[in-house]
Design an enzyme around this catalytic site. Structure first.
Site, PDB file in Angstrom:
ATOM      1  N   CYS A   1       6.082  -0.319   7.459  1.00 42.75           N
ATOM      2  CA  CYS A   1       5.737   0.887   6.709  1.00 42.75           C
ATOM      3  C   CYS A   1       6.933   1.302   5.873  1.00 42.75           C
ATOM      4  CB  CYS A   1       5.360   2.020   7.669  1.00 42.75           C
ATOM      5  SG  CYS A   1       4.874   3.539   6.819  1.00 42.75           S
ATOM      6  N   LEU A   2       6.683   1.630   4.611  1.00 44.16           N
ATOM      7  CA  LEU A   2       7.775   2.052   3.736  1.00 44.16           C
ATOM      8  C   LEU A   2       8.419   3.342   4.234  1.00 44.16           C
ATOM      9  CD1 LEU A   2       6.096   1.246   0.305  1.00 44.16           C
ATOM     10  CD2 LEU A   2       7.912  -0.055   1.458  1.00 44.16           C
TER      11      LEU A   2
ATOM     12  N   HIS B   1      -2.099   7.559   7.424  1.00 47.34           N
ATOM     13  CA  HIS B   1      -1.136   8.444   6.739  1.00 47.34           C
ATOM     14  C   HIS B   1      -1.809   9.751   6.308  1.00 47.34           C
ATOM     15  CE1 HIS B   1       2.580   6.152   6.436  1.00 47.34           C
ATOM     16  NE2 HIS B   1       1.958   5.094   5.942  1.00 47.34           N
TER      17      HIS B   1
ATOM     18  N   GLN C   1       3.307   9.884   1.293  1.00 50.73           N
ATOM     19  CA  GLN C   1       4.593   9.184   1.376  1.00 50.73           C
ATOM     20  C   GLN C   1       5.507   9.532   0.203  1.00 50.73           C
ATOM     21  OE1 GLN C   1       2.532   5.207   2.306  1.00 50.73           O
ATOM     22  NE2 GLN C   1       4.466   4.999   3.390  1.00 50.73           N
TER      23      GLN C   1
ATOM     24  N   GLY D   1       0.849  -1.192   0.000  1.00 55.17           N
ATOM     25  CA  GLY D   1       0.000   0.000   0.000  1.00 55.17           C
ATOM     26  C   GLY D   1       0.880   1.235   0.000  1.00 55.17           C
TER      27      GLY D   1
ATOM     28  N   HIS E   1      -4.222   1.538   8.029  1.00 53.68           N
ATOM     29  CA  HIS E   1      -2.832   2.005   8.040  1.00 53.68           C
ATOM     30  C   HIS E   1      -2.654   3.161   7.047  1.00 53.68           C
ATOM     31  CE1 HIS E   1       1.707   1.154   7.922  1.00 53.68           C
ATOM     32  NE2 HIS E   1       1.523   1.910   6.851  1.00 53.68           N
ATOM     33  N   GLU E   2      -3.189   2.986   5.832  1.00 54.88           N
ATOM     34  CA  GLU E   2      -3.038   4.031   4.811  1.00 54.88           C
ATOM     35  C   GLU E   2      -3.834   5.288   5.178  1.00 54.88           C
ATOM     36  OE1 GLU E   2      -0.732   3.530   2.995  1.00 54.88           O
ATOM     37  OE2 GLU E   2      -0.608   1.355   2.981  1.00 54.88           O
TER      38      GLU E   2
HETATM   39  O1  GNR Z   1       4.015  -2.613   2.527  1.00 56.77           O
HETATM   40  C1  GNR Z   1       3.381  -2.463   3.574  1.00 56.77           C
HETATM   41  N1  GNR Z   1       3.077  -3.549   4.317  1.00 56.77           N
HETATM   42  C2  GNR Z   1       2.180  -3.507   5.385  1.00 56.77           C
HETATM   43  C3  GNR Z   1       2.132  -4.620   6.226  1.00 56.77           C
HETATM   44  C4  GNR Z   1       1.263  -4.643   7.288  1.00 56.77           C
HETATM   45  C5  GNR Z   1       0.420  -3.571   7.504  1.00 56.77           C
HETATM   46  C6  GNR Z   1       0.469  -2.464   6.693  1.00 56.77           C
HETATM   47  C7  GNR Z   1       1.338  -2.439   5.641  1.00 56.77           C
HETATM   48  S1  GNR Z   1       1.372  -1.056   4.587  1.00 56.77           S
HETATM   49  C8  GNR Z   1       3.021  -1.110   4.018  1.00 56.77           C
HETATM   50  C9  GNR Z   1       3.267  -0.053   2.967  1.00 56.77           C
HETATM   51  C10 GNR Z   1       3.095   1.312   3.580  1.00 56.77           C
HETATM   52  O2  GNR Z   1       3.883   1.842   4.293  1.00 56.77           O
HETATM   53  N2  GNR Z   1       1.966   1.924   3.341  1.00 56.77           N
HETATM   54  O3  GNR Z   1       1.720   3.112   3.909  1.00 56.77           O
HETATM   55 NI    NI Z   2       2.840   3.139   5.756  1.00 55.96          NI
END
Ligand code: GNR
Ligand code: NI
Length: 170
Positions: free
Chosen positions: A94-95, A140, A51, A46, A136-137
């Site tokens: 998270c990236l 952000h 980001q 995601g 999660h997204e």
């Molecule tokens: O790549 C991602 N893996 C992930 C694994 C578990 C819960 C959420 C994520 S999102 C993350 C990519 C990212 O940072 N998206 O904002």
């Molecule tokens: Ni993230």
């Protein structure tokens, strides 16, 4: 299409509250194409626009497994309209917080609505990885990272590691 650099914590831009998108047009689709390419390259499942430094309420995602065909999903102006009381715990990464993984508890199921790649409204009830990843997204978009759900002690340890890693690699 182009791969864009991904911001990493503690970059203050990650704390921005992203603004709603006014219309889903070719310019926005070009951004979503870049975001998807950036996400696949990272690789991640995601990515929120902030980001890559764009403060608009846009998310891309692909939850397909390794042996499945790509299944890109696009979320414009997403809103959560219902959250279950029941919680679920997933190990998140998270990236923008590279190489750090911790369990996070969130509502197990949500109802959400958004506009898709063509600007058409979509509404679903989600559970599992889609519910987790969408929350999660969407965090952000409010300037919130998964580490903000951890204890202050855990968050401080991770942030110290991030600052050290940045000093090393720039
Ligand atoms: O790549 C991602 N893996 C992930 C694994 C578990 C819960 C959420 C994520 S999102 C993350 C990519 C990212 O940072 N998206 O904002
Ligand atoms: Ni993230």
């Amino acid at each position: 299409m182009a791969i864009r650099p991904i911001l990493t914590a503690p970059d203050p831009r990650l704390k921005t509250i992203s603004k709603p998108v006014e219309r889903v047009d070719d310019e926005l689709r070009a951004l979503m194409d870049d975001m998807l390419e950036t996400m696949y390259d990272a690789p991640g499942i995601g990515l929120a626009a902030i980001q890559v430094g764009v403060p608009h309420r846009v998310i891309v995602m692909d939850l397909a497994g390794k042996d499945e065909p790509p299944a890109p999903q696009y979320f414009v102006n997403p809103e959560i309209t219902w959250r279950s009381e029941e919680l679920a715990s997933y190990e998140e990464g998270c990236l923008s917080v590279p190489e750090m993984y911790e369990d996070v508890q969130r509502p197990a199921r949500i109802k959400a609505k958004w506009l898709d790649y063509n600007g058409n409204p979509v509404e679903v009830e989600a559970d599992g990885m889609l519910a987790t990843c969408l929350q999660h997204e969407m965090d952000h978009l409010e300037g919130v990272l998964f580490i903000d759900h951890l204890s202050k002690l855990k968050r401080d340890i991770i942030m110290r590691k991030m600052v050290k890693a940045k000093k090393r690699y720039g």
